[in-house]
Design a protein around this motif. Structure first.
Motif, PDB file in Angstrom:
ATOM      1  N   ALA A  35      -4.400  10.788 -10.928  1.00  0.00           N
ATOM      2  CA  ALA A  35      -3.280  11.264 -10.119  1.00  0.00           C
ATOM      3  C   ALA A  35      -3.594  11.220  -8.631  1.00  0.00           C
ATOM      4  CB  ALA A  35      -2.906  12.678 -10.548  1.00  0.00           C
ATOM      5  N   GLU A  36      -4.817  11.564  -8.286  1.00  0.00           N
ATOM      6  CA  GLU A  36      -5.193  11.608  -6.872  1.00  0.00           C
ATOM      7  C   GLU A  36      -5.645  10.254  -6.338  1.00  0.00           C
ATOM      8  OE1 GLU A  36      -8.185  14.594  -6.770  1.00  0.00           O
ATOM      9  OE2 GLU A  36      -6.792  16.259  -7.186  1.00  0.00           O
ATOM     10  N   GLY A  37      -5.856   9.291  -7.234  1.00  0.00           N
ATOM     11  CA  GLY A  37      -6.378   7.997  -6.812  1.00  0.00           C
ATOM     12  C   GLY A  37      -5.358   7.081  -6.165  1.00  0.00           C
ATOM     13  N   TRP A  38      -4.207   6.882  -6.826  1.00  0.00           N
ATOM     14  CA  TRP A  38      -3.285   5.856  -6.318  1.00  0.00           C
ATOM     15  C   TRP A  38      -2.723   6.168  -4.930  1.00  0.00           C
ATOM     16  CZ3 TRP A  38       1.712   6.759  -5.007  1.00  0.00           C
ATOM     17  CH2 TRP A  38       2.377   7.849  -5.585  1.00  0.00           C
ATOM     18  N   PRO A  39      -2.460   7.446  -4.547  1.00  0.00           N
ATOM     19  CA  PRO A  39      -1.997   7.661  -3.161  1.00  0.00           C
ATOM     20  C   PRO A  39      -3.030   7.242  -2.124  1.00  0.00           C
ATOM     21  CG  PRO A  39      -1.468   9.570  -4.529  1.00  0.00           C
ATOM     22  CD  PRO A  39      -2.404   8.706  -5.322  1.00  0.00           C
TER      23      PRO A  39
ATOM     24  N   ASP B 258       4.684   4.776  -3.635  1.00  0.00           N
ATOM     25  CA  ASP B 258       3.781   3.712  -4.032  1.00  0.00           C
ATOM     26  C   ASP B 258       4.342   2.375  -3.551  1.00  0.00           C
ATOM     27  OD1 ASP B 258       1.597   2.511  -5.135  1.00  0.00           O
ATOM     28  OD2 ASP B 258       2.070   2.986  -7.219  1.00  0.00           O
ATOM     29  N   ALA B 259       3.526   1.332  -3.601  1.00  0.00           N
ATOM     30  CA  ALA B 259       3.990   0.012  -3.176  1.00  0.00           C
ATOM     31  C   ALA B 259       5.220  -0.388  -3.989  1.00  0.00           C
ATOM     32  CB  ALA B 259       2.874  -1.013  -3.361  1.00  0.00           C
TER      33      ALA B 259
ATOM     34  N   ALA C 256       0.858  -1.187   0.000  1.00  0.00           N
ATOM     35  CA  ALA C 256       0.000   0.000   0.000  1.00  0.00           C
ATOM     36  C   ALA C 256       0.889   1.230   0.000  1.00  0.00           C
ATOM     37  CB  ALA C 256      -0.919   0.011   1.221  1.00  0.00           C
ATOM     38  N   PRO C 257       0.426   2.358  -0.541  1.00  0.00           N
ATOM     39  CA  PRO C 257       1.224   3.577  -0.538  1.00  0.00           C
ATOM     40  C   PRO C 257       1.556   4.022   0.891  1.00  0.00           C
ATOM     41  CG  PRO C 257      -0.601   3.769  -2.080  1.00  0.00           C
ATOM     42  CD  PRO C 257      -0.849   2.525  -1.287  1.00  0.00           C
ATOM     43  N   GLN C 258       2.732   4.592   1.057  1.00  0.00           N
ATOM     44  CA  GLN C 258       3.174   5.078   2.359  1.00  0.00           C
ATOM     45  C   GLN C 258       3.673   6.522   2.231  1.00  0.00           C
ATOM     46  OE1 GLN C 258       6.190   2.522   3.969  1.00  0.00           O
ATOM     47  NE2 GLN C 258       4.837   0.734   4.145  1.00  0.00           N
TER      48      GLN C 258
ATOM     49  N   PRO D 284      -0.128  -3.417 -20.685  1.00  0.00           N
ATOM     50  CA  PRO D 284       1.117  -3.718 -19.948  1.00  0.00           C
ATOM     51  C   PRO D 284       1.350  -2.770 -18.774  1.00  0.00           C
ATOM     52  CG  PRO D 284       1.501  -3.793 -22.312  1.00  0.00           C
ATOM     53  CD  PRO D 284       0.138  -3.212 -22.130  1.00  0.00           C
ATOM     54  N   VAL D 285       1.003  -1.488 -18.943  1.00  0.00           N
ATOM     55  CA  VAL D 285       1.179  -0.527 -17.861  1.00  0.00           C
ATOM     56  C   VAL D 285       0.199  -0.809 -16.733  1.00  0.00           C
ATOM     57  CG1 VAL D 285       1.084   1.933 -17.231  1.00  0.00           C
ATOM     58  CG2 VAL D 285       2.067   1.233 -19.428  1.00  0.00           C
ATOM     59  N   ALA D 286      -1.055  -1.110 -17.086  1.00  0.00           N
ATOM     60  CA  ALA D 286      -2.067  -1.416 -16.073  1.00  0.00           C
ATOM     61  C   ALA D 286      -1.659  -2.633 -15.251  1.00  0.00           C
ATOM     62  CB  ALA D 286      -3.423  -1.646 -16.735  1.00  0.00           C
ATOM     63  N   LEU D 287      -1.128  -3.658 -15.900  1.00  0.00           N
ATOM     64  CA  LEU D 287      -0.703  -4.862 -15.181  1.00  0.00           C
ATOM     65  C   LEU D 287       0.496  -4.567 -14.277  1.00  0.00           C
ATOM     66  CD1 LEU D 287      -0.986  -7.630 -17.939  1.00  0.00           C
ATOM     67  CD2 LEU D 287      -2.582  -7.135 -16.076  1.00  0.00           C
ATOM     68  N   ALA D 288       1.446  -3.767 -14.794  1.00  0.00           N
ATOM     69  CA  ALA D 288       2.623  -3.437 -13.985  1.00  0.00           C
ATOM     70  C   ALA D 288       2.217  -2.687 -12.726  1.00  0.00           C
ATOM     71  CB  ALA D 288       3.601  -2.607 -14.812  1.00  0.00           C
ATOM     72  N   ARG D 289       1.247  -1.795 -12.834  1.00  0.00           N
ATOM     73  CA  ARG D 289       0.809  -1.038 -11.660  1.00  0.00           C
ATOM     74  C   ARG D 289       0.065  -1.937 -10.680  1.00  0.00           C
ATOM     75  NH1 ARG D 289      -1.028   4.385 -15.063  1.00  0.00           N
ATOM     76  NH2 ARG D 289       1.092   5.231 -15.279  1.00  0.00           N
ATOM     77  N   MET D 290      -0.780  -2.817 -11.171  1.00  0.00           N
ATOM     78  CA  MET D 290      -1.487  -3.737 -10.279  1.00  0.00           C
ATOM     79  C   MET D 290      -0.519  -4.711  -9.626  1.00  0.00           C
ATOM     80  SD  MET D 290      -4.340  -4.622  -8.883  1.00  0.00           S
ATOM     81  CE  MET D 290      -5.705  -3.943  -9.848  1.00  0.00           C
ATOM     82  N   ASN D 291       0.529  -5.110 -10.352  1.00  0.00           N
ATOM     83  CA  ASN D 291       1.483  -6.080  -9.815  1.00  0.00           C
ATOM     84  C   ASN D 291       2.228  -5.562  -8.588  1.00  0.00           C
ATOM     85  OD1 ASN D 291       0.918  -8.120 -11.631  1.00  0.00           O
ATOM     86  ND2 ASN D 291       2.549  -7.550 -13.054  1.00  0.00           N
ATOM     87  N   ARG D 292       2.291  -4.234  -8.427  1.00  0.00           N
ATOM     88  CA  ARG D 292       2.982  -3.684  -7.265  1.00  0.00           C
ATOM     89  C   ARG D 292       2.293  -4.074  -5.957  1.00  0.00           C
ATOM     90  NH1 ARG D 292       3.269   1.833 -10.043  1.00  0.00           N
ATOM     91  NH2 ARG D 292       5.222   1.782 -11.181  1.00  0.00           N
TER      92      ARG D 292
END
Length: 325
Positions: free
Chosen positions: A245-249, A137-138, A122-124, A261-269
Motif C-alpha cells: 500500500a505504501e509502495g506505489w505512491p 497513480d499513473a 509516475a504517481p502525482q 494479469p493484475v501485476a501486468l496491468a499495474r506495470m502497464n500504467r
C-alpha cells in the motif's frame, strides 16, 4: 415487539453525540482518535454514525438556509393569513419558496464538476477543492463534485489514495459498482481492467456498498483490504500489506502473490509498451517481488527466469507473453 430497538436507539444516540462532539471547535485529537476506535469496534456503529451524520447535516443546512431565515422573519407576529388581502399572493410565494428549497436540496446547489487527470508515468499528488489530498497513480482519472451538503468523487480509471479532509459532509466515492462512504480517513481504491474493485483502508473507517446481482454492504477496518467482484459480491476482508500500500505512491510496485494479469496491468500504467498474455493458462500464475514503477524489463526477466515465459512483439508494438516451447 422489536427487541433490538432499544439497542439501536442507544447506538444512534451515542453516534449522534459523537457527531455533535466532532463538530465542536474544541474537539481534541485524542477525542477524534477515541471516536475512530469506537467506530472501528462494530460495523453497526458505522451505520448508526452514517444515519446520525446525515440527519445532522440536513438539519444544519436547513437551519442556516437564508431563504428559510428570511421567511421566518416575515412570518413572526403577523396577523392570520385569512385576514390579509394578499393571502393568495403570499400562498403563491410560499409555494415558490418551497419549490426553490426542494430544487436546491435535490441539486445540492449544482456544484461544478472537476476532473483530475494524471496522464504521466509516475504517481502525482493533488489537493482537491475541499482540502482532501489525493495521490493519482499513473494514467488515473477521477471526477469530483463538492456541494454544500455532500462531497462526491468518482474514480473513472486507475488507482488513487485519498486522505479525506475532515468536514461535516461525508465523502462518497464511486468506483464501478461500488460506493464508499468515508468520514475523514485515508484509503486506496483501484479499478481493475476486468471490473473488479480493490479497496484498502490505511486509517479511519470505511463503509462499502456494492450494486449488482450480489449487492452487499461491509465495513472495513484499518489495516484491512477487500475486493468487490463485478457481480457485486464483496470478498471477505484480508490483512493489508503495508509495504504494498505504501509502495506505489512512492514509485515502488510490491507484488505479494499477485495474480499475473493484475501485476501486468499495474506495470502497464507506467510504460508506453503494453504487455499482455497470449496464453490464458498464464493467468493462474502469481507474482511476488518488488519492482520500480516502469521497470518493465526487470519484471519480464523475472518471468522468463522463473516460469520460462517468452515475449513476442505484435505488429502494434504490444508484447505478448507465452510459455517457451
Amino acid at each position: 415487539m422489536d427487541r433490538d430497538a432499544p439497542t439501536r436507539d442507544a447506538l444512534f444516540a451515542r453516534a449522534a453525540a459523537w457527531v455533535a462532539r466532532l463538530d465542536a471547535a474544541d474537539c481534541s485529537r485524542a477525542e477524534r482518535q477515541a471516536f475512530e476506535d469506537w467506530l472501528a469496534g462494530d460495523p453497526a456503529r458505522v451505520r448508526a454514525w452514517t444515519e446520525a451524520e446525515r440527519l445532522h447535516a440536513r438539519a444544519a443546512s436547513l437551519r442556516n438556509d437564508p431563504w428559510l431565515r428570511a421567511g421566518a422573519r416575515h412570518v413572526v407576529r403577523r396577523p392570520p393569513l385569512y385576514r390579509r388581502p394578499l393571502f393568495g399572493f403570499a400562498a403563491a410565494a410560499a409555494l415558490c419558496l418551497a419549490v426553490g428549497i426542494g430544487w436546491a436540496w435535490t441539486t445540492d446547489g449544482n456544484p461544478t464538476l472537476h476532473t483530475y487527470v494524471n496522464s504521466g508515468a509516475a504517481p502525482q499528488q493533488q489537493v482537491l477543492e475541499d482540502g482532501s489530498v489525493v495521490v493519482l497513480d499513473a494514467h488515473t482519472t477521477l471526477t469530483a463534485r463538492f456541494g454544500w451538503r455532500r462531497r462526491g468523487i468518482e474514480l473513472q480509471r486507475g488507482r488513487m489514495q485519498l486522505q479525506v479532509a475532515p468536514a461535516r459532509q461525508a465523502m462518497r466515492v464511486q468506483a464501478g459498482n461500488s460506493t464508499l462512504r468515508d468520514i475523514g480517513t485515508t484509503f486506496q481504491v483501484e479499478r481493475l481492467d476486468d471490473g473488479r474493485i480493490d479497496v484498502a483502508l490505511l486509517e479511519g473507517a470505511l463503509e462499502i456498498d456494492s450494486r449488482g446481482a450480489e449487492g452487499m454492504r461491509r465495513a472495513l477496518r484499518p489495516g484491512q483490504q477487500l475486493q468487490v467482484q463485478p457481480s457485486g459480491r464483496i470478498a471477505p476482508a484480508q490483512p493489508l500489506s503495508r509495504q504494498q500500500a505504501e509502495g506505489w505512491p512512492l514509485g515502488r510496485l510490491v507484488f505479494d502473490a499477485t495474480p499475473l494479469p493484475v501485476a501486468l496491468a499495474r506495470m502497464n500504467r507506467y510504460t508506453p509498451t503494453r504487455v499482455v498474455l497470449g496464453d490464458p493458462a498464464l493467468s493462474a500464475l502469481a507474482v511476488s517481488g518488488t519492482f520500480g514503477a516502469g521497470d518493465q524489463a526487470a519484471l519480464l526477466s523475472a518471468l522468463e527466469e522463473g516460469w520460462s515465459i517468452t515475449r513476442h512483439a505484435r505488429a502494434d508494438g504490444t508484447l505478448e507473453l507465452r510459455r517457451r516451447q
